[in-house]
Scaffold this motif. Structure first.
Motif, PDB file in Angstrom:
ATOM      1  N   VAL A   5       0.842  -1.193   0.000  1.00 50.25           N
ATOM      2  CA  VAL A   5       0.000   0.000   0.000  1.00 50.25           C
ATOM      3  C   VAL A   5       0.881   1.248   0.000  1.00 50.25           C
ATOM      4  O   VAL A   5       0.630   2.203  -0.739  1.00 50.25           O
ATOM      5  N   LYS A   6       1.953   1.223   0.793  1.00 50.67           N
ATOM      6  CA  LYS A   6       2.867   2.370   0.825  1.00 50.67           C
ATOM      7  C   LYS A   6       3.508   2.597  -0.542  1.00 50.67           C
ATOM      8  O   LYS A   6       3.601   3.729  -1.015  1.00 50.67           O
ATOM      9  N   LYS A   7       3.936   1.522  -1.187  1.00 54.20           N
ATOM     10  CA  LYS A   7       4.542   1.648  -2.521  1.00 54.20           C
ATOM     11  C   LYS A   7       3.533   2.193  -3.525  1.00 54.20           C
ATOM     12  O   LYS A   7       3.870   3.033  -4.358  1.00 54.20           O
ATOM     13  N   ALA A   8       2.306   1.697  -3.471  1.00 56.84           N
ATOM     14  CA  ALA A   8       1.265   2.178  -4.383  1.00 56.84           C
ATOM     15  C   ALA A   8       1.002   3.665  -4.168  1.00 56.84           C
ATOM     16  O   ALA A   8       0.795   4.412  -5.135  1.00 56.84           O
ATOM     17  N   LEU A   9       1.037   4.106  -2.924  1.00 58.77           N
ATOM     18  CA  LEU A   9       0.870   5.535  -2.634  1.00 58.77           C
ATOM     19  C   LEU A   9       2.039   6.341  -3.183  1.00 58.77           C
ATOM     20  O   LEU A   9       1.844   7.372  -3.826  1.00 58.77           O
ATOM     21  N   ALA A  10       3.252   5.871  -2.924  1.00 62.45           N
ATOM     22  CA  ALA A  10       4.449   6.586  -3.364  1.00 62.45           C
ATOM     23  C   ALA A  10       4.507   6.696  -4.883  1.00 62.45           C
ATOM     24  O   ALA A  10       4.973   7.693  -5.426  1.00 62.45           O
ATOM     25  N   ARG A  11       4.011   5.681  -5.577  1.00 60.31           N
ATOM     26  CA  ARG A  11       4.035   5.661  -7.043  1.00 60.31           C
ATOM     27  C   ARG A  11       2.842   6.372  -7.674  1.00 60.31           C
ATOM     28  O   ARG A  11       2.756   6.483  -8.893  1.00 60.31           O
ATOM     29  N   GLY A  12       1.896   6.794  -6.849  1.00 58.52           N
ATOM     30  CA  GLY A  12       0.710   7.466  -7.372  1.00 58.52           C
ATOM     31  C   GLY A  12      -0.379   6.522  -7.837  1.00 58.52           C
ATOM     32  O   GLY A  12      -1.357   6.950  -8.452  1.00 58.52           O
ATOM     33  N   GLU A  13      -0.228   5.227  -7.551  1.00 60.25           N
ATOM     34  CA  GLU A  13      -1.248   4.249  -7.936  1.00 60.25           C
ATOM     35  C   GLU A  13      -2.453   4.330  -7.000  1.00 60.25           C
ATOM     36  O   GLU A  13      -3.560   3.949  -7.366  1.00 60.25           O
ATOM     37  N   LEU A  14      -2.218   4.792  -5.781  1.00 60.63           N
ATOM     38  CA  LEU A  14      -3.265   5.073  -4.806  1.00 60.63           C
ATOM     39  C   LEU A  14      -3.084   6.520  -4.379  1.00 60.63           C
ATOM     40  O   LEU A  14      -1.965   7.024  -4.364  1.00 60.63           O
ATOM     41  N   SER A  15      -4.189   7.153  -4.005  1.00 65.65           N
ATOM     42  CA  SER A  15      -4.138   8.537  -3.551  1.00 65.65           C
ATOM     43  C   SER A  15      -4.842   8.662  -2.212  1.00 65.65           C
ATOM     44  O   SER A  15      -5.728   7.851  -1.902  1.00 65.65           O
ATOM     45  N   PRO A  16      -4.474   9.680  -1.440  1.00 67.36           N
ATOM     46  CA  PRO A  16      -5.206   9.917  -0.195  1.00 67.36           C
ATOM     47  C   PRO A  16      -6.701  10.034  -0.493  1.00 67.36           C
ATOM     48  O   PRO A  16      -7.109  10.664  -1.467  1.00 67.36           O
ATOM     49  N   GLY A  17      -7.500   9.368   0.328  1.00 65.58           N
ATOM     50  CA  GLY A  17      -8.950   9.370   0.147  1.00 65.58           C
ATOM     51  C   GLY A  17      -9.482   8.187  -0.640  1.00 65.58           C
ATOM     52  O   GLY A  17     -10.683   7.935  -0.637  1.00 65.58           O
ATOM     53  N   ASP A  18      -8.591   7.442  -1.319  1.00 63.95           N
ATOM     54  CA  ASP A  18      -9.034   6.276  -2.085  1.00 63.95           C
ATOM     55  C   ASP A  18      -9.535   5.175  -1.162  1.00 63.95           C
ATOM     56  O   ASP A  18      -8.977   4.938  -0.092  1.00 63.95           O
ATOM     57  N   LYS A  19     -10.574   4.493  -1.618  1.00 62.00           N
ATOM     58  CA  LYS A  19     -11.084   3.327  -0.898  1.00 62.00           C
ATOM     59  C   LYS A  19     -10.257   2.117  -1.297  1.00 62.00           C
ATOM     60  O   LYS A  19      -9.906   1.955  -2.465  1.00 62.00           O
ATOM     61  N   ILE A  20      -9.928   1.281  -0.320  1.00 58.83           N
ATOM     62  CA  ILE A  20      -9.209   0.046  -0.614  1.00 58.83           C
ATOM     63  C   ILE A  20     -10.170  -1.129  -0.460  1.00 58.83           C
ATOM     64  O   ILE A  20     -11.205  -1.000   0.195  1.00 58.83           O
ATOM     65  N   PRO A  21      -9.847  -2.265  -1.070  1.00 59.28           N
ATOM     66  CA  PRO A  21     -10.764  -3.418  -1.004  1.00 59.28           C
ATOM     67  C   PRO A  21     -11.047  -3.845   0.439  1.00 59.28           C
ATOM     68  O   PRO A  21     -10.234  -3.643   1.335  1.00 59.28           O
ATOM     69  N   SER A  22     -12.206  -4.459   0.618  1.00 52.26           N
ATOM     70  CA  SER A  22     -12.561  -4.993   1.941  1.00 52.26           C
ATOM     71  C   SER A  22     -11.587  -6.106   2.315  1.00 52.26           C
ATOM     72  O   SER A  22     -10.846  -6.618   1.463  1.00 52.26           O
ATOM     73  N   HIS A  23     -11.602  -6.494   3.585  1.00 45.79           N
ATOM     74  CA  HIS A  23     -10.730  -7.592   4.046  1.00 45.79           C
ATOM     75  C   HIS A  23     -10.938  -8.834   3.188  1.00 45.79           C
ATOM     76  O   HIS A  23      -9.986  -9.462   2.743  1.00 45.79           O
ATOM     77  N   LYS A  24     -12.201  -9.157   2.981  1.00 41.52           N
ATOM     78  CA  LYS A  24     -12.542 -10.372   2.239  1.00 41.52           C
ATOM     79  C   LYS A  24     -12.059 -10.283   0.792  1.00 41.52           C
ATOM     80  O   LYS A  24     -11.459 -11.217   0.266  1.00 41.52           O
ATOM     81  N   GLU A  25     -12.311  -9.137   0.141  1.00 39.01           N
ATOM     82  CA  GLU A  25     -11.872  -8.948  -1.246  1.00 39.01           C
ATOM     83  C   GLU A  25     -10.352  -9.029  -1.346  1.00 39.01           C
ATOM     84  O   GLU A  25      -9.814  -9.668  -2.251  1.00 39.01           O
ATOM     85  N   ARG A  26      -9.676  -8.366  -0.407  1.00 35.70           N
ATOM     86  CA  ARG A  26      -8.206  -8.348  -0.429  1.00 35.70           C
ATOM     87  C   ARG A  26      -7.648  -9.751  -0.218  1.00 35.70           C
ATOM     88  O   ARG A  26      -6.657 -10.134  -0.839  1.00 35.70           O
ATOM     89  N   ALA A  27      -8.270 -10.531   0.649  1.00 30.53           N
ATOM     90  CA  ALA A  27      -7.830 -11.904   0.899  1.00 30.53           C
ATOM     91  C   ALA A  27      -7.951 -12.735  -0.378  1.00 30.53           C
ATOM     92  O   ALA A  27      -7.058 -13.520  -0.701  1.00 30.53           O
ATOM     93  N   GLN A  28      -9.041 -12.547  -1.113  1.00 27.22           N
ATOM     94  CA  GLN A  28      -9.240 -13.280  -2.362  1.00 27.22           C
ATOM     95  C   GLN A  28      -8.227 -12.843  -3.420  1.00 27.22           C
ATOM     96  O   GLN A  28      -7.645 -13.668  -4.113  1.00 27.22           O
ATOM     97  N   ILE A  29      -8.007 -11.528  -3.529  1.00 31.02           N
ATOM     98  CA  ILE A  29      -7.055 -10.999  -4.514  1.00 31.02           C
ATOM     99  C   ILE A  29      -5.654 -11.520  -4.232  1.00 31.02           C
ATOM    100  O   ILE A  29      -4.949 -11.966  -5.135  1.00 31.02           O
ATOM    101  N   SER A  30      -5.252 -11.446  -2.960  1.00 32.45           N
ATOM    102  CA  SER A  30      -3.889 -11.823  -2.574  1.00 32.45           C
ATOM    103  C   SER A  30      -3.730 -13.307  -2.292  1.00 32.45           C
ATOM    104  O   SER A  30      -2.617 -13.777  -2.067  1.00 32.45           O
TER     105      SER A  30
END
Length: 111
Positions: A5-30
């Motif tokens: 998440v920190k890398k995505a923020l630093a690279r501009g892939e995520l921005s302050p205020g962005d919603k991130i996937p739910s616990h369940k969604e993130r578990a499935q993705i990862s």
């Protein structure tokens, strides 16, 4: 996961205020245990990286100073890693600095 998440923020892939996937969604993705995701999300909230709004989800905290801090932290880590790699190759600090200056100079010309 926190570092991702920190890398995505630093690279501009995520921005302050962005919603991130739910616990369940993130578990499935990862493809990891949901409990692992829950602990990572708790850690992100503990360090002030995210905030959870009841019924709405988890969001990257809208804090521009945090973004600058993350970029600085990651840049310092990259510099330390570079130095350790160069030391491992037996390269002295003066030679490292010279190589870095030369490379930056060449990239400036090409860019």
């Amino acid at each position: 996961m926190v570092d991702e998440v920190k890398k995505a923020l630093a690279r501009g892939e995520l921005s302050p205020g962005d919603k991130i996937p739910s616990h369940k969604e993130r578990a499935q993705i990862s493809q990891v245990n949901p409990n692992t995701v829950m602990r990572a999300y708790q850690e992100m909230e503990r360090v002030g990286l995210t905030e959870t709004l009841r019924g709405q989800g988890t969001f990257i905290k809208n804090d521009p100073a945090m973004l600058l801090s993350i970029r600085s932290e990651m840049a310092q880590a990259a510099v330390h890693q570079f130095i350790e790699e160069m030391r491992g190759l037996g390269i002295e600090p003066d030679e490292m600095a010279h190589m870095l200056r030369d490379t930056l100079h060449m990239e400036r010309k090409e860019g």
